[in-house]
Motif scaffolding. Structure first.
Motif, PDB file in Angstrom:
ATOM      1  N   LEU A  17      32.893  34.799 -34.843  1.00 16.38           N
ATOM      2  CA  LEU A  17      32.596  33.376 -34.690  1.00 16.38           C
ATOM      3  C   LEU A  17      31.310  33.024 -35.432  1.00 16.38           C
ATOM      4  O   LEU A  17      31.261  32.037 -36.181  1.00 16.38           O
ATOM      5  CB  LEU A  17      32.467  33.032 -33.200  1.00 16.38           C
ATOM      6  CG  LEU A  17      32.118  31.591 -32.855  1.00 16.38           C
ATOM      7  CD1 LEU A  17      32.827  31.186 -31.587  1.00 16.38           C
ATOM      8  CD2 LEU A  17      30.624  31.414 -32.702  1.00 16.38           C
ATOM      9  N   LEU A  18      30.276  33.822 -35.238  1.00 14.48           N
ATOM     10  CA  LEU A  18      28.993  33.571 -35.899  1.00 14.48           C
ATOM     11  C   LEU A  18      29.140  33.627 -37.420  1.00 14.48           C
ATOM     12  O   LEU A  18      28.556  32.802 -38.133  1.00 14.48           O
ATOM     13  CB  LEU A  18      27.956  34.587 -35.427  1.00 14.48           C
ATOM     14  CG  LEU A  18      27.512  34.432 -33.968  1.00 14.48           C
ATOM     15  CD1 LEU A  18      26.791  35.685 -33.496  1.00 14.48           C
ATOM     16  CD2 LEU A  18      26.655  33.204 -33.794  1.00 14.48           C
ATOM     17  N   GLN A  19      29.939  34.556 -37.925  1.00 12.15           N
ATOM     18  CA  GLN A  19      30.157  34.658 -39.368  1.00 12.15           C
ATOM     19  C   GLN A  19      30.882  33.428 -39.907  1.00 12.15           C
ATOM     20  O   GLN A  19      30.517  32.899 -40.963  1.00 12.15           O
ATOM     21  CB  GLN A  19      30.956  35.922 -39.704  1.00 12.15           C
ATOM     22  CG  GLN A  19      31.123  36.146 -41.195  1.00 12.15           C
ATOM     23  CD  GLN A  19      29.815  36.508 -41.875  1.00 12.15           C
ATOM     24  OE1 GLN A  19      29.188  37.479 -41.499  1.00 12.15           O
ATOM     25  NE2 GLN A  19      29.420  35.728 -42.865  1.00 12.15           N
ATOM     26  N   ARG A  24      30.589  28.590 -43.074  1.00 10.93           N
ATOM     27  CA  ARG A  24      30.863  27.155 -43.195  1.00 10.93           C
ATOM     28  C   ARG A  24      29.578  26.379 -43.502  1.00 10.93           C
ATOM     29  O   ARG A  24      29.567  25.479 -44.343  1.00 10.93           O
ATOM     30  CB  ARG A  24      31.504  26.657 -41.895  1.00 10.93           C
ATOM     31  CG  ARG A  24      31.949  25.231 -41.931  1.00 10.93           C
ATOM     32  CD  ARG A  24      32.714  24.888 -40.672  1.00 10.93           C
ATOM     33  NE  ARG A  24      33.104  23.484 -40.674  1.00 10.93           N
ATOM     34  CZ  ARG A  24      33.648  22.869 -39.651  1.00 10.93           C
ATOM     35  NH1 ARG A  24      33.900  23.533 -38.540  1.00 10.93           N
ATOM     36  NH2 ARG A  24      33.963  21.602 -39.724  1.00 10.93           N
ATOM     37  N   LEU A  25      28.492  26.732 -42.823  1.00 14.42           N
ATOM     38  CA  LEU A  25      27.217  26.053 -43.058  1.00 14.42           C
ATOM     39  C   LEU A  25      26.670  26.362 -44.450  1.00 14.42           C
ATOM     40  O   LEU A  25      26.133  25.468 -45.110  1.00 14.42           O
ATOM     41  CB  LEU A  25      26.204  26.446 -41.982  1.00 14.42           C
ATOM     42  CG  LEU A  25      26.500  25.903 -40.578  1.00 14.42           C
ATOM     43  CD1 LEU A  25      25.633  26.613 -39.542  1.00 14.42           C
ATOM     44  CD2 LEU A  25      26.293  24.396 -40.522  1.00 14.42           C
ATOM     45  N   GLN A  45      18.924  30.756 -37.277  1.00 12.91           N
ATOM     46  CA  GLN A  45      19.209  29.539 -36.513  1.00 12.91           C
ATOM     47  C   GLN A  45      20.556  29.638 -35.809  1.00 12.91           C
ATOM     48  O   GLN A  45      20.685  29.230 -34.656  1.00 12.91           O
ATOM     49  CB  GLN A  45      19.223  28.312 -37.429  1.00 12.91           C
ATOM     50  CG  GLN A  45      17.872  27.868 -37.887  1.00 12.91           C
ATOM     51  CD  GLN A  45      17.994  26.606 -38.699  1.00 12.91           C
ATOM     52  OE1 GLN A  45      18.747  26.553 -39.672  1.00 12.91           O
ATOM     53  NE2 GLN A  45      17.282  25.586 -38.300  1.00 12.91           N
ATOM     54  N   VAL A  46      21.563  30.143 -36.512  1.00 12.41           N
ATOM     55  CA  VAL A  46      22.898  30.280 -35.934  1.00 12.41           C
ATOM     56  C   VAL A  46      22.836  31.180 -34.696  1.00 12.41           C
ATOM     57  O   VAL A  46      23.365  30.828 -33.633  1.00 12.41           O
ATOM     58  CB  VAL A  46      23.917  30.799 -36.968  1.00 12.41           C
ATOM     59  CG1 VAL A  46      25.245  31.141 -36.313  1.00 12.41           C
ATOM     60  CG2 VAL A  46      24.122  29.774 -38.085  1.00 12.41           C
ATOM     61  N   PHE A  47      22.168  32.319 -34.814  1.00 13.85           N
ATOM     62  CA  PHE A  47      22.038  33.226 -33.670  1.00 13.85           C
ATOM     63  C   PHE A  47      21.248  32.570 -32.537  1.00 13.85           C
ATOM     64  O   PHE A  47      21.615  32.680 -31.368  1.00 13.85           O
ATOM     65  CB  PHE A  47      21.364  34.538 -34.083  1.00 13.85           C
ATOM     66  CG  PHE A  47      22.330  35.555 -34.614  1.00 13.85           C
ATOM     67  CD1 PHE A  47      22.952  36.445 -33.764  1.00 13.85           C
ATOM     68  CD2 PHE A  47      22.619  35.611 -35.966  1.00 13.85           C
ATOM     69  CE1 PHE A  47      23.850  37.395 -34.250  1.00 13.85           C
ATOM     70  CE2 PHE A  47      23.504  36.555 -36.465  1.00 13.85           C
ATOM     71  CZ  PHE A  47      24.123  37.447 -35.605  1.00 13.85           C
ATOM     72  N   GLU A  48      20.175  31.881 -32.865  1.00  4.97           N
ATOM     73  CA  GLU A  48      19.347  31.246 -31.835  1.00  4.97           C
ATOM     74  C   GLU A  48      20.130  30.191 -31.055  1.00  4.97           C
ATOM     75  O   GLU A  48      20.085  30.157 -29.821  1.00  4.97           O
ATOM     76  CB  GLU A  48      18.114  30.606 -32.477  1.00  4.97           C
ATOM     77  CG  GLU A  48      17.204  29.913 -31.476  1.00  4.97           C
ATOM     78  CD  GLU A  48      16.003  29.255 -32.134  1.00  4.97           C
ATOM     79  OE1 GLU A  48      15.430  28.363 -31.500  1.00  4.97           O
ATOM     80  OE2 GLU A  48      15.646  29.620 -33.279  1.00  4.97           O
ATOM     81  N   VAL A  49      20.842  29.346 -31.765  1.00  2.34           N
ATOM     82  CA  VAL A  49      21.608  28.295 -31.100  1.00  2.34           C
ATOM     83  C   VAL A  49      22.722  28.911 -30.255  1.00  2.34           C
ATOM     84  O   VAL A  49      22.965  28.490 -29.122  1.00  2.34           O
ATOM     85  CB  VAL A  49      22.152  27.270 -32.126  1.00  2.34           C
ATOM     86  CG1 VAL A  49      23.094  26.277 -31.476  1.00  2.34           C
ATOM     87  CG2 VAL A  49      20.990  26.536 -32.792  1.00  2.34           C
ATOM     88  N   PHE A  54      25.413  27.672 -27.052  1.00  2.00           N
ATOM     89  CA  PHE A  54      26.451  27.044 -27.850  1.00  2.00           C
ATOM     90  C   PHE A  54      27.447  28.115 -28.290  1.00  2.00           C
ATOM     91  O   PHE A  54      27.414  28.586 -29.417  1.00  2.00           O
ATOM     92  CB  PHE A  54      25.868  26.336 -29.073  1.00  2.00           C
ATOM     93  CG  PHE A  54      25.156  25.059 -28.757  1.00  2.00           C
ATOM     94  CD1 PHE A  54      25.816  23.849 -28.861  1.00  2.00           C
ATOM     95  CD2 PHE A  54      23.837  25.069 -28.352  1.00  2.00           C
ATOM     96  CE1 PHE A  54      25.167  22.656 -28.566  1.00  2.00           C
ATOM     97  CE2 PHE A  54      23.180  23.898 -28.054  1.00  2.00           C
ATOM     98  CZ  PHE A  54      23.840  22.682 -28.154  1.00  2.00           C
ATOM     99  N   ALA A  55      28.340  28.505 -27.373  1.00  2.94           N
ATOM    100  CA  ALA A  55      29.290  29.581 -27.657  1.00  2.94           C
ATOM    101  C   ALA A  55      30.607  29.066 -28.227  1.00  2.94           C
ATOM    102  O   ALA A  55      31.417  29.844 -28.692  1.00  2.94           O
ATOM    103  CB  ALA A  55      29.551  30.406 -26.397  1.00  2.94           C
TER     104      ALA A  55
END
Length: 98
Positions: A17-19, A24-25, A45-49, A54-55
């Motif tokens: 999901l994170l990848q 996409r970003l 930022q992605v990991f922090e959020v 935000f799962a």
């Protein structure tokens, strides 16, 4: 259930999901592989959020998407009064600090 918030470990599904969100970003922001510093910052930022709750893939993307925040900023100002939709992530939409 994700273990990341409690143990610093991520399930394979979480990493997938994170990848997807990160890719996409990067595509949205047109970050090339050579833009290493920007890509590393975005990854953090992605990991922090994600770690902040935000799962859901769509919610995670929306929380960091410049497209989403730009559209919303035109429609209504952010709660912080800045109108940038990035009140929780001041560096996310501002490259002036670099």
């Amino acid at each position: 259930m994700s273990l990341s918030r409690n143990s610093g470990q991520y399930e394979p599904a979480d990493l997938d999901l994170l990848q997807r969100v990160f890719d996409r970003l990067c595509n949205e922001r047109r970050l090339a592989l050579k833009d290493r510093d920007q890509r590393e910052y975005l990854a953090s930022q992605v990991f922090e959020v994600f770690d902040n709750g935000f799962a859901d893939e769509t919610e995670l993307w929306r929380s960091l998407s410049k497209l989403r925040t730009s559209k919303e900023a035109r429609e209504s100002p952010s709660p912080g009064g800045h109108g940038d939709g990035l009140s929780g992530h001041p560096e996310a939409g501002d490259d002036r600090s670099r």
